[in-house]
Design a protein around this motif. Sequence first.
Motif, PDB file in Angstrom:
ATOM      1  N   LEU A  31     -29.155  -4.868  55.290  1.00  0.00           N
ATOM      2  CA  LEU A  31     -28.436  -3.622  55.613  1.00  0.00           C
ATOM      3  C   LEU A  31     -28.733  -3.174  57.039  1.00  0.00           C
ATOM      4  O   LEU A  31     -27.847  -2.716  57.751  1.00  0.00           O
ATOM      5  N   VAL A  32     -29.998  -3.311  57.440  1.00  0.00           N
ATOM      6  CA  VAL A  32     -30.363  -2.951  58.816  1.00  0.00           C
ATOM      7  C   VAL A  32     -29.590  -3.843  59.793  1.00  0.00           C
ATOM      8  O   VAL A  32     -28.974  -3.361  60.750  1.00  0.00           O
ATOM      9  N   THR A  33     -29.604  -5.156  59.529  1.00  0.00           N
ATOM     10  CA  THR A  33     -28.923  -6.110  60.431  1.00  0.00           C
ATOM     11  C   THR A  33     -27.439  -5.768  60.567  1.00  0.00           C
ATOM     12  O   THR A  33     -26.902  -5.690  61.668  1.00  0.00           O
ATOM     13  N   ASP A  34     -26.791  -5.548  59.425  1.00  0.00           N
ATOM     14  CA  ASP A  34     -25.341  -5.305  59.435  1.00  0.00           C
ATOM     15  C   ASP A  34     -25.006  -3.932  60.031  1.00  0.00           C
ATOM     16  O   ASP A  34     -24.055  -3.795  60.801  1.00  0.00           O
ATOM     17  N   THR A  35     -25.795  -2.916  59.650  1.00  0.00           N
ATOM     18  CA  THR A  35     -25.497  -1.554  60.129  1.00  0.00           C
ATOM     19  C   THR A  35     -25.709  -1.468  61.637  1.00  0.00           C
ATOM     20  O   THR A  35     -24.913  -0.862  62.358  1.00  0.00           O
ATOM     21  N   LEU A  36     -26.788  -2.097  62.098  1.00  0.00           N
ATOM     22  CA  LEU A  36     -27.061  -2.092  63.533  1.00  0.00           C
ATOM     23  C   LEU A  36     -25.899  -2.753  64.287  1.00  0.00           C
ATOM     24  O   LEU A  36     -25.431  -2.237  65.309  1.00  0.00           O
ATOM     25  N   ALA A  37     -25.418  -3.875  63.766  1.00  0.00           N
ATOM     26  CA  ALA A  37     -24.318  -4.591  64.435  1.00  0.00           C
ATOM     27  C   ALA A  37     -23.065  -3.720  64.503  1.00  0.00           C
ATOM     28  O   ALA A  37     -22.398  -3.639  65.543  1.00  0.00           O
TER      29      ALA A  37
ATOM     30  N   GLN B 280     -24.775   4.511  56.077  1.00  0.00           N
ATOM     31  CA  GLN B 280     -23.350   4.863  56.167  1.00  0.00           C
ATOM     32  C   GLN B 280     -23.117   5.975  57.186  1.00  0.00           C
ATOM     33  O   GLN B 280     -22.147   5.956  57.941  1.00  0.00           O
ATOM     34  N   GLU B 281     -24.029   6.950  57.196  1.00  0.00           N
ATOM     35  CA  GLU B 281     -23.877   8.069  58.135  1.00  0.00           C
ATOM     36  C   GLU B 281     -23.963   7.616  59.578  1.00  0.00           C
ATOM     37  O   GLU B 281     -23.271   8.136  60.440  1.00  0.00           O
ATOM     38  N   LEU B 282     -24.848   6.653  59.839  1.00  0.00           N
ATOM     39  CA  LEU B 282     -24.971   6.164  61.218  1.00  0.00           C
ATOM     40  C   LEU B 282     -23.626   5.628  61.701  1.00  0.00           C
ATOM     41  O   LEU B 282     -23.150   5.985  62.785  1.00  0.00           O
ATOM     42  N   ILE B 283     -23.016   4.795  60.879  1.00  0.00           N
ATOM     43  CA  ILE B 283     -21.743   4.202  61.302  1.00  0.00           C
ATOM     44  C   ILE B 283     -20.684   5.298  61.479  1.00  0.00           C
ATOM     45  O   ILE B 283     -19.910   5.295  62.428  1.00  0.00           O
ATOM     46  N   ALA B 284     -20.702   6.283  60.561  1.00  0.00           N
ATOM     47  CA  ALA B 284     -19.697   7.353  60.640  1.00  0.00           C
ATOM     48  C   ALA B 284     -19.902   8.245  61.863  1.00  0.00           C
ATOM     49  O   ALA B 284     -18.967   8.869  62.338  1.00  0.00           O
ATOM     50  N   ARG B 285     -21.123   8.322  62.375  1.00  0.00           N
ATOM     51  CA  ARG B 285     -21.433   9.316  63.427  1.00  0.00           C
ATOM     52  C   ARG B 285     -21.530   8.748  64.837  1.00  0.00           C
ATOM     53  O   ARG B 285     -21.855   9.471  65.764  1.00  0.00           O
ATOM     54  N   VAL B 286     -21.302   7.449  64.994  1.00  0.00           N
ATOM     55  CA  VAL B 286     -21.295   6.917  66.366  1.00  0.00           C
ATOM     56  C   VAL B 286     -19.910   6.367  66.688  1.00  0.00           C
ATOM     57  O   VAL B 286     -19.228   5.883  65.802  1.00  0.00           O
ATOM     58  N   PRO B 287     -19.490   6.481  67.957  1.00  0.00           N
ATOM     59  CA  PRO B 287     -20.227   7.057  69.072  1.00  0.00           C
ATOM     60  C   PRO B 287     -20.318   8.578  68.931  1.00  0.00           C
ATOM     61  O   PRO B 287     -19.368   9.201  68.459  1.00  0.00           O
ATOM     62  N   PRO B 288     -21.444   9.151  69.354  1.00  0.00           N
ATOM     63  CA  PRO B 288     -21.599  10.599  69.252  1.00  0.00           C
ATOM     64  C   PRO B 288     -20.878  11.311  70.392  1.00  0.00           C
ATOM     65  O   PRO B 288     -20.518  10.674  71.381  1.00  0.00           O
TER      66      PRO B 288
END
Length: 288
Positions: free
Chosen positions: A180-186, A151-159
């Motif tokens: 989760l990896v597949t969806d979050t990466l996308a 969740q944090e990755l999605i919230a923090r990009v673009p940096p």
Amino acid sequence: MLSYRHAFHAGNHADILKHAALSLILTNLNQKDKAYYYLDTHAGAGLYRLDSDWALKTQEAATGIQMLWPQRTRLPLLKPYFDCIQRLNSQIGDKDLPLNYPGSPWIAQTLVRSTDHLVLIELHPDDEKILKSNLGKQYKNTKIVVQDGFQELIARVPPPLKRGVVLIDPPYELKQDYQLVTDTLAQAYKRWATGIYAVWYPILATQRDHSATMLRKIKQGTYTNLLKVELKVQGAQSEFGMHGSGMLIVNAPWQLDTQLNTILPILTEVLAQDDKASWTVEWLKEPS
Ligand code: SAM
């Protein structure tokens, strides 16, 4: 639900592949002055003792970094990684083996410059505390966050900084981690298509291996640059063994494929546990 502890596995063959690729990527980013962003979605404790009860229980470092260490001069491309380990083990003599092993946050903190920004995310409260005491307060450019890494990755990009790399290194304890990896990466790529993403995955015996399916799904995405590197240290094991691992790199830096092609034959030779050990470096999508 959080039972995975990286202290059992620190310094094993999978850590070597992951940390070697990470150090090559960071060294590449360091070639330009412009500051960059590093985000670790699953940071772990940052530093590990290889003579702890946990490490000794599995003995994984004995067939990992402790096997590789005496051969390190054969791999000049990995000097920044080995220098990082050497600094942590400054007292050891030429014939000794390292007993301190760095996690990805430590490696990143050692290799980045003071102008670069690090965000380290760890959900396990014990590991987050150890991580903070290991490295948190010393550096102003590092933020440690106790949260869900996906969740944090999605919230923090673009940096705020335009260049950067994300390390995605979940435990895959739960089967849903693969999806989760597949969806979050996308989702992250949709928001920040120029970032570098390095995804680690295990290679397990066929009936438990979901990595190949994950890679197939990721390949169907809109990515334009996908490089895969795999290292198998032995043939497929019984139901529970991990006989190899891989890294999928989105937006691989220039010449990373050449560098991986140089180091993988040596890593495989040194870390092989039987005659089925093998490696591959393959473009799933080659940049035009
Ligand atoms: N990246 C570390 C390294 O290379 O040194 C190792 C990380 S270890 C494979 C995975 C870590 O993810 C564990 O420390 C675990 O506690 C943590 N973790 C598990 N689920 C998580 C989540 N949803 N978000 C963030 N961290 C999580």
